[in-house]
Design a protein around this motif. Structure first.
Motif, short mmCIF file in Angstrom:
data_model
loop_
_atom_site.label_atom_id
_atom_site.label_comp_id
_atom_site.label_asym_id
_atom_site.label_seq_id
_atom_site.Cartn_x
_atom_site.Cartn_y
_atom_site.Cartn_z
N PHE A 122 38.62 19.98 46.81
CA PHE A 122 37.54 20.58 44.95
C PHE A 122 38.74 21.84 45.49
O PHE A 122 39.16 21.96 46.46
CB PHE A 122 36.60 21.29 45.70
CG PHE A 122 36.33 21.90 46.59
CD1 PHE A 122 36.35 22.90 46.58
CD2 PHE A 122 35.62 21.38 47.28
CE1 PHE A 122 35.48 24.06 46.74
CE2 PHE A 122 34.76 22.06 48.95
CZ PHE A 122 35.23 23.17 48.54
N LYS A 123 39.06 22.08 44.41
CA LYS A 123 40.03 23.36 43.64
C LYS A 123 38.84 24.63 43.61
O LYS A 123 37.55 23.98 42.92
CB LYS A 123 40.94 22.68 42.97
CG LYS A 123 41.46 22.02 42.24
CD LYS A 123 42.26 22.16 41.38
CE LYS A 123 43.82 20.70 41.35
NZ LYS A 123 42.81 19.62 42.19
N VAL A 124 39.18 25.37 43.73
CA VAL A 124 38.32 26.94 43.72
C VAL A 124 39.33 28.06 43.01
O VAL A 124 39.98 28.01 42.51
CB VAL A 124 38.35 28.21 44.67
CG1 VAL A 124 37.21 28.96 44.57
CG2 VAL A 124 37.88 26.58 46.63
N GLU A 125 38.36 28.01 41.73
CA GLU A 125 38.71 29.96 40.67
C GLU A 125 37.93 30.75 40.99
O GLU A 125 36.93 30.33 40.60
CB GLU A 125 39.02 28.90 39.45
CG GLU A 125 39.87 27.90 38.99
CD GLU A 125 41.04 27.94 38.60
OE1 GLU A 125 41.77 29.40 38.37
OE2 GLU A 125 41.96 27.09 38.86
N ARG A 126 38.76 31.69 40.87
CA ARG A 126 38.35 33.02 41.11
C ARG A 126 37.94 33.56 39.40
O ARG A 126 39.81 34.04 38.94
CB ARG A 126 38.74 33.96 41.73
CG ARG A 126 38.19 35.04 41.86
CD ARG A 126 38.01 35.47 43.49
NE ARG A 126 39.28 36.10 43.71
CZ ARG A 126 39.70 36.30 44.94
NH1 ARG A 126 38.83 37.42 45.38
NH2 ARG A 126 41.58 36.30 45.46
N VAL A 127 37.22 34.11 39.17
CA VAL A 127 36.89 34.89 37.43
C VAL A 127 37.40 36.76 38.32
O VAL A 127 36.51 36.98 39.01
CB VAL A 127 35.97 34.56 36.76
CG1 VAL A 127 35.99 35.81 35.02
CG2 VAL A 127 36.02 33.07 36.55
N GLU A 128 38.11 37.36 37.60
CA GLU A 128 38.01 38.86 38.16
C GLU A 128 37.59 39.75 37.22
O GLU A 128 35.94 38.59 36.34
CB GLU A 128 39.60 38.72 37.39
CG GLU A 128 40.62 38.73 38.27
CD GLU A 128 40.82 38.35 39.77
OE1 GLU A 128 40.09 39.34 40.21
OE2 GLU A 128 40.57 37.61 40.08
N ALA A 129 36.78 40.15 37.30
CA ALA A 129 35.99 41.43 37.06
C ALA A 129 35.85 41.42 35.55
O ALA A 129 36.95 41.96 34.85
CB ALA A 129 35.50 43.03 37.58
N GLN A 130 34.99 41.30 34.79
CA GLN A 130 34.98 41.70 33.38
C GLN A 130 34.39 43.68 33.20
O GLN A 130 34.30 43.86 34.14
CB GLN A 130 33.90 41.38 32.64
CG GLN A 130 34.41 39.39 32.55
CD GLN A 130 35.74 38.91 32.01
OE1 GLN A 130 35.76 39.46 30.84
NE2 GLN A 130 36.22 38.78 33.14
N ASP A 131 35.70 43.86 32.65
CA ASP A 131 35.17 45.77 31.89
C ASP A 131 34.93 46.26 30.85
O ASP A 131 35.22 45.08 30.01
CB ASP A 131 36.29 45.93 32.95
CG ASP A 131 37.02 46.41 34.29
OD1 ASP A 131 36.12 46.14 34.67
OD2 ASP A 131 38.72 46.32 34.63
N VAL A 132 33.85 47.27 31.03
CA VAL A 132 32.99 47.58 30.42
C VAL A 132 33.51 49.01 29.63
O VAL A 132 32.23 49.48 30.66
CB VAL A 132 32.03 47.34 29.04
CG1 VAL A 132 31.44 47.69 27.60
CG2 VAL A 132 31.66 45.56 29.43
N ASP A 133 34.68 49.97 28.77
CA ASP A 133 34.21 51.50 29.17
C ASP A 133 35.02 51.01 30.63
O ASP A 133 35.27 52.19 31.13
CB ASP A 133 33.52 51.98 28.98
CG ASP A 133 32.71 51.57 26.92
OD1 ASP A 133 33.62 51.42 26.64
OD2 ASP A 133 31.69 51.42 26.62
N GLU A 134 36.40 50.48 30.98
CA GLU A 134 36.53 50.69 32.52
C GLU A 134 35.41 50.73 33.33
O GLU A 134 36.22 50.85 34.59
CB GLU A 134 37.39 52.01 31.92
CG GLU A 134 38.63 51.82 30.91
CD GLU A 134 39.29 53.12 31.42
OE1 GLU A 134 39.25 54.35 32.10
OE2 GLU A 134 40.72 53.25 30.70
#
Length: 312
Positions: free
Chosen positions: A148-160
């Motif tokens: 199986f494949k693994v995908e990572r979603v990076e951090a979502q920033d609001v006002d840095e």
């Protein structure tokens, strides 16, 4: 959306795209994971699967339990997850025995054996299993082994600032509902039954719908006066709400907050009905006044300010 309360019930989910977590608040970081899952599932004609836990692991493990508060109830969490287009939710009963499951065993015995993932999608700081030893690197190694494949979603920033449930809880705890809403991606809300109060608000020209909530585990934003939107009977009304113990009246001697909602241009009997209050911004903190006339004068100012903030 299909909800499985026992992972043993899961059968034949085609080309499963899976994520794992508690998802308190279903904030914009979680939503980014869900968007990625839907994108992957569409490309392989598959279905999305959210694996979550009940009760919350911190309840079972007694981690800082004296200050334990959640942004949403389990029912609210499931509704939010469905709103963001997930096909399936699997709820695993979290026990102290389950908490001792090594991360590799969890993936093999629960996720691979039961769901047979095509993809596993995780957030940038995801950890799982006993002592939270499982991480992205371990998932990648298991993916190579079990196809199986693994995908990572990076951090979502609001006002840095990287979004997290912890930061949202802190914002609500200090009454900064506007910041909490930006991190959530939608207005923070509570849904509850309208109960009878002492009718004092009506006598001074501010009839209120009273919602009494137990503080245990359910996070309620800090005491004060807020602008809000009220959803009732498929319509939305503008309003202001006071959260607290009504110090001017002095009739609260327990630890529970009451929410008093003054709905603008509204005159219906809704006792016993459920309404949803969506908090928009904070007007002021809760104050003890020298009698009802002083309270009435302040409420008139609050209502004018609330209407201006809401564009009434």
């Amino acid at each position: 959306m299909m909800v499985f309360n026992d992972i043993a019930q899961v059968r034949n989910i085609p080309n499963a795209v899976v994520t794992i977590g508690t998802f308190d608040g279903v904030h914009i970081g979680h939503q980014a994971i869900f968007r990625k899952m839907r994108e992957l599932a569409e490309n392989i004609d598959g279905q999305t699967v959210v694996v979550t836990f009940s009760p919350h692991p911190r309840q079972v493990l007694n981690i800082d339990s004296s200050n334990l508060r959640f942004i949403c109830t389990e029912e609210e969490k499931l509704k939010r997850i469905e709103q963001f287009g997930i096909d399936n939710v699997v709820i695993i009963t979290f026990t102290k025995e389950f908490a001792r499951t090594p991360s590799e065993d969890f993936i093999k015995n629960f996720i691979i054996e039961r769901i047979k993932p095509n993809y596993i999608v995780v957030g940038y700081d995801h950890h799982f299993g006993k002592n939270r030893m499982g991480d992205f690197d371990q998932l990648t190694q298991l993916g190579q082994q079990f196809n199986f494949k693994v995908e990572r979603v990076e951090a979502q920033d609001v006002d840095e600032v990287a979004v997290s449930s912890t930061k949202i809880r802190h914002a609500l705890a200090i009454g900064d509902v506007a910041t909490a809403n930006r991190l959530l991606g939608y207005p923070y809300s509570v849904t509850a039954e309208v109960v009878r109060g002492n009718m004092i608000g009506r006598t001074i020209g501010f009839p209120t719908a009273n919602l009494e909530l137990q503080k245990e585990y359910r996070l309620i934003n800090n005491a004060g006066v807020y602008t809000c939107l009220v959803d009732y009977n498929e319509l939305t009304y503008k309003a202001m709400a006071n959260i607290g113990k009504r110090p001017t009246i002095g009739d609260r001697d327990d630890d529970n907050f009451i929410i008093e909602v003054n709905i603008f241009d509204f005159d219906q009997d809704i006792y016993g009905q459920h309404i949803t209050v969506r908090f928009i911004d904070r007007i002021r903190s809760e104050v003890k006044f020298n009698g009802l006339e002083e309270l009435k004068a302040q409420l008139n100012q609050d209502r004018e300010r609330a209407k201006m903030m809401l564009g009434v």
